[in-house]
Design an enzyme around this catalytic site. Sequence first.
Site, mmCIF file in Angstrom:
data_model
loop_
_atom_site.group_PDB
_atom_site.id
_atom_site.type_symbol
_atom_site.label_atom_id
_atom_site.label_comp_id
_atom_site.label_asym_id
_atom_site.label_seq_id
_atom_site.Cartn_x
_atom_site.Cartn_y
_atom_site.Cartn_z
ATOM 1 C CE LYS A 1 -43.833 0.333 -3.293
ATOM 2 N NZ LYS A 1 -44.614 0.430 -4.531
ATOM 3 C CB THR B 1 -47.634 -1.714 -3.554
ATOM 4 O OG1 THR B 1 -47.298 -0.371 -3.225
ATOM 5 C CG2 THR B 1 -47.013 -2.056 -4.892
HETATM 6 O O1 LIG Z 1 -47.208 0.519 -9.614
HETATM 7 P P1 LIG Z 1 -46.143 0.134 -8.633
HETATM 8 O O2 LIG Z 1 -46.209 -1.322 -8.253
HETATM 9 O O3 LIG Z 1 -44.781 0.583 -9.088
HETATM 10 O O4 LIG Z 1 -46.437 0.922 -7.267
HETATM 11 C C1 LIG Z 1 -46.673 2.283 -7.307
HETATM 12 C C2 LIG Z 1 -46.387 2.993 -6.013
HETATM 13 O O5 LIG Z 1 -45.064 2.778 -5.585
HETATM 14 C C3 LIG Z 1 -47.375 2.733 -4.911
HETATM 15 O O6 LIG Z 1 -47.066 3.518 -3.797
#
Ligand SMILES: O=P(O)(O)OC[C@H](O)CO
Length: 331
Positions: A190, A247
């Site tokens: 993701k 995300t």
């Molecule tokens: O800030 P990011 O893109 O690393 O995403 C944060 C978390 O994994 C969201 O679940």
Amino acid sequence: MKTVVMGAGSWGTAVAKVFVEAGTDTRIWARRPELAETINRDHVNPDYLPDIELPAELHAVSEPSEALDGAELVVAGVPSQSLRSNLTRWREHIPSDATVISLAKGVESDTLLRMSEVIADAAGIDPDRIGVLSGPNLAREVAAGQPAATVIGFGDEERARRVQDACTTGYFRPYTNTDVVGCEIGGAAKNVIALACGIASGAGLGENTLAAIITRGLAETTRLGIALGARPETLAGLAGVGDLVATCSSPLSRNRSFGARLGEGCSLDEAQAATNGQVAEGVKSCTSVRALAIKAGVEMPLTDAVHQVCHEGLSVGDAISSLLGRSTRAE
Ligand SMILES: O=P(O)(O)OC[C@H](O)CO
Ligand SMILES: NC(=O)c1ccc[n+]([C@@H]2O[C@H](COP(=O)([O-])OP(=O)(O)OC[C@H]3O[C@@H](n4cnc5c(N)ncnc54)[C@H](O)[C@@H]3O)[C@@H](O)[C@H]2O)c1
């Protein structure tokens, strides 16, 4: 369950707060002694969550041996590409019967191992004792006590339940899942798809494009997960589509924000410089997830395009043309 969170970045700090508020005896390890002192004295982590008051019961230490002494649950909260080197330092201090969970969402660059596999390999821990915590959990929202759900993934369901009990609060709702592979692939992939959404949004594209990227991103993530032994229901759950949507949609996501800067025309170095030291895991994981897909014989066109934009100098315009120029097919 005496718990230590190893890593006082945004997510490690938020998770430690959750465990304390669930009534669990919890410590946090910070690399820098001055950060540990500030957490103990002022009950705040000024570098990562400056406006969040931390519980006074949360005690911070900066020596791994002191942090890990007597721990029944070890929560690894450092970024994925530094997990191995940290574990090498922690290994001798991890109690022999401790349960270990990873918060990191990535695939190791050199070995293509998932985080639970890195823990088993680098720390010599029985895979039955290793699990993950993964879901739609932007650290700032969780730290602010906003309602959120997550997944505790363990092969051993009883162990998952014990961790679930240790981190259930009025605002944080963990579900158990025995599909560790699915949880880990969902979490790693993701970040790459969020980079793609950021790139598209930074390039001025709208919601139709983002919905197509999220949906086709889920399709390629599910293909990879199944090829590696994951259950499709896991990718349709919180650790898959849930985390993907959070995300890809949130301006709080480091991966989406990083992608937006690329889409606006910044170079990789310029986008990196704007992160203030925060890790956008997808920048490295796009390459390792792509390599894992090639090894498994799975097509991941969005992941491939993100890798080429980040690391092979493909322009955003050419990446979009090449994705839309692929031969048409059934959904
Ligand atoms: O800030 P990011 O893109 O690393 O995403 C944060 C978390 O994994 C969201 O679940
Ligand atoms: N921030 C979130 O919202 C969030 C939510 C869910 C999962 N995660 C995942 O949790 C993991 C940790 O993320 P974070 O947000 O806490 O990261 P961060 O960048 O905020 O902090 C990383 C922490 O790891 C420590 N660290 C130890 N060794 C390191 C090294 N060699 N290089 C860099 N940092 C090192 C840093 O000092 C810092 O305390 C990532 O894999 C991320 O994908 C983050």
